[in-house]
Design an enzyme around this catalytic site. Structure first.
Site, PDB file in Angstrom:
ATOM      1  N   HIS A 119       0.815  -1.218   0.000  1.00 16.09           N
ATOM      2  CA  HIS A 119       0.000   0.000   0.000  1.00 16.09           C
ATOM      3  C   HIS A 119       0.851   1.270   0.000  1.00 16.09           C
ATOM      4  O   HIS A 119       0.345   2.352  -0.296  1.00 16.09           O
ATOM      5  CB  HIS A 119      -0.977   0.004   1.184  1.00 16.09           C
ATOM      6  CG  HIS A 119      -0.357   0.221   2.524  1.00 16.09           C
ATOM      7  ND1 HIS A 119      -0.020  -0.809   3.377  1.00 16.09           N
ATOM      8  CD2 HIS A 119      -0.011   1.362   3.179  1.00 16.09           C
ATOM      9  CE1 HIS A 119       0.501  -0.316   4.491  1.00 16.09           C
ATOM     10  NE2 HIS A 119       0.511   1.004   4.395  1.00 16.09           N
ATOM     11  N   ASP A 149       0.196  -7.666   1.245  1.00 16.77           N
ATOM     12  CA  ASP A 149       0.620  -6.276   1.448  1.00 16.77           C
ATOM     13  C   ASP A 149       2.142  -6.136   1.391  1.00 16.77           C
ATOM     14  O   ASP A 149       2.739  -5.420   2.194  1.00 16.77           O
ATOM     15  CB  ASP A 149       0.093  -5.733   2.779  1.00 16.77           C
ATOM     16  CG  ASP A 149       0.158  -4.204   2.837  1.00 16.77           C
ATOM     17  OD1 ASP A 149       0.179  -3.576   1.764  1.00 16.77           O
ATOM     18  OD2 ASP A 149       0.207  -3.648   3.951  1.00 16.77           O
ATOM     19  N   SER A 229       4.878   2.461   7.931  1.00 16.78           N
ATOM     20  CA  SER A 229       4.546   1.335   7.062  1.00 16.78           C
ATOM     21  C   SER A 229       5.707   0.978   6.155  1.00 16.78           C
ATOM     22  O   SER A 229       6.265   1.839   5.465  1.00 16.78           O
ATOM     23  CB  SER A 229       3.321   1.668   6.211  1.00 16.78           C
ATOM     24  OG  SER A 229       2.172   1.789   7.005  1.00 16.78           O
TER      25      SER A 229
END
Length: 385
Positions: A119, A149, A229
């Site tokens: 993402h 992911d 992230s």
């Protein structure tokens, strides 16, 4: 008198030896001498600092850009807006917009392979990779797997560029209570380090609240915020044990990381340019227990009577899926797959994930009080559009 004189002579001799630096010199320092000559305090580097010094140079910031095209058709079709603003107004309105994002990653190979979250680089037209030492490089997205992911970015470097590299650990050896060190660029604050412990292991994506993923996360109380992230989660030896992912905006004091062993498996395929396939059945499900079944059966408004067993309750069957083609129905309870007892939705999900696309799976289900034998042939899960 002779004895007394001898004692006085010995005492005087001891005093002289002490003053002269003899064998008893300094044997008993006075309080004044202790205060005037303090012992220097030895300061050792903490294990957190040592781990960050080892891996920190390999942690990078990823700045992404992508272009989106806005549709003006609904506004242009409105007669009032067209009359009020005129066609020229709409023709001059920009239809393209540049969206910018930011995340973290870390270098896993000296050739410039960066591991991050899918993402973070989702639909990015441009990726800029910035190292801790200030060097910047253009990055090319090599591969993306949305289901786990995970993504791989290749830094465009020259032969003279010496790149640092993170050491990958073994997430199967991680235990609850181990130290956890998160490194990344949360909220645009570069080179941020947070410390916590491993709170739990194998936290399923369903429990976390992201049903479109196929993951068992490492849960930690180390602070993980947007921008973290894709950054590494380290153990106390400075080895990467997970990839941080900020997926719950309402999570307070809870962070999640993708186990590095799962990332090793997927990233190797992405680096080679291979497509990562995931088998699926096509059902929405939940774990059933005898207590939950009993509560349902005691409810006069219940839609269906459930067997009071441990298993997986089929909540919905998606159309045109392997489950629908095999005759699986809403309200069925899966209690066995390939001669293996099934007691939870997570267990069934892992079994399907570890199978092959196109593999026939024999299911034993309870439909009311009647057992049924069904064979479901898995298909490839397609990412959401």
């Amino acid at each position: 008198m002779r004895r007394l004189g001898a004692c006085l002579v010995v005492s005087a001799l001891c005093v002289l030896l002490t003053l002269a630096g003899g064998p008893w010199a300094g044997a008993q320092a006075s309080p004044l001498e202790t205060e005037s000559s303090p012992t220097p305090i030895s300061r050792s580097t903490s294990f957190v600092a040592a781990a960050v010094n080892q891996v920190g140079p390999a942690v990078v910031r990823l700045d992404t850009e992508r272009t989106i095209t806005r549709s003006l058709d609904p506004m242009m079709d409105d007669p009032f807006l067209r009359q009020f603003f005129g066609d020229r107004f709409f023709s001059q309105m920009p239809r393209e917009e540049r969206l910018r994002g930011q995340g973290s990653g870390f270098i896993i190979d000296r050739t410039g392979i960066v591991l991050t979250n899918a993402h973070v680089v989702d639909k990015a037209d441009r990726v800029t990779v910035t190292l801790k030492d200030g060097r910047t490089f253009d990055g090319q997205v090599r591969g993306v797997d949305e289901v786990t992911d995970l993504a791989v970015v290749k830094i465009e470097t020259s032969a003279s560029d010496a790149l640092p590299m993170a050491t990958l650990g073994n997430s199967d050896q991680v235990q609850v209570g181990d130290w956890a060190i998160a490194v990344g660029n949360p909220l645009g604050l570069d080179n941020t380090v947070t410390l916590g412990i491993i709170s739990t292991l194998k936290r399923s994506s369903t429990e976390v609240g992201i049903a479109d993923k196929r993951l068992d996360f490492i849960q930690t109380d180390a602070a993980i915020n947007p921008g973290n992230s894709g950054g590494p989660l380290l153990n106390e030896q400075g080895e990467v044990i997970g990839i941080n992912t900020a997926i719950r905006a309402d999570a307070m004091g809870i962070g999640f990381a993708i186990p590095i062993n799962k990332a090793k498996e997927i990233s190797a395929k992405l680096v080679r340019g291979e497509k990562v396939v995931h088998p699926y059945l096509g059902i929405q499900m939940t774990t059933l227990t005898p207590r939950l079944a009993r509560e349902n059966n005691e409810n006069p408004n219940a839609m269906v009577a459930l067997p009071e067993v441990n298993g997986v309750l089929v909540m919905n069957v998606l159309p045109n899926t392997p489950a629908a083609n095999a005759g699986l129905r809403r309200g069925d309870v899966v209690v066995q797959i390939e001669d293996q007892g099934i007691v939870s939705a997570d267990q069934l999900q892992r079994f399907v994930e570890n199978s092959r696309v196109g593999q026939p799976l024999k299911l034993k289900v309870l439909r009311g009080d009647r057992p049924q034998q069904l064979t479901v042939r898995t298909a490839e899960l397609q990412p959401a559009a």
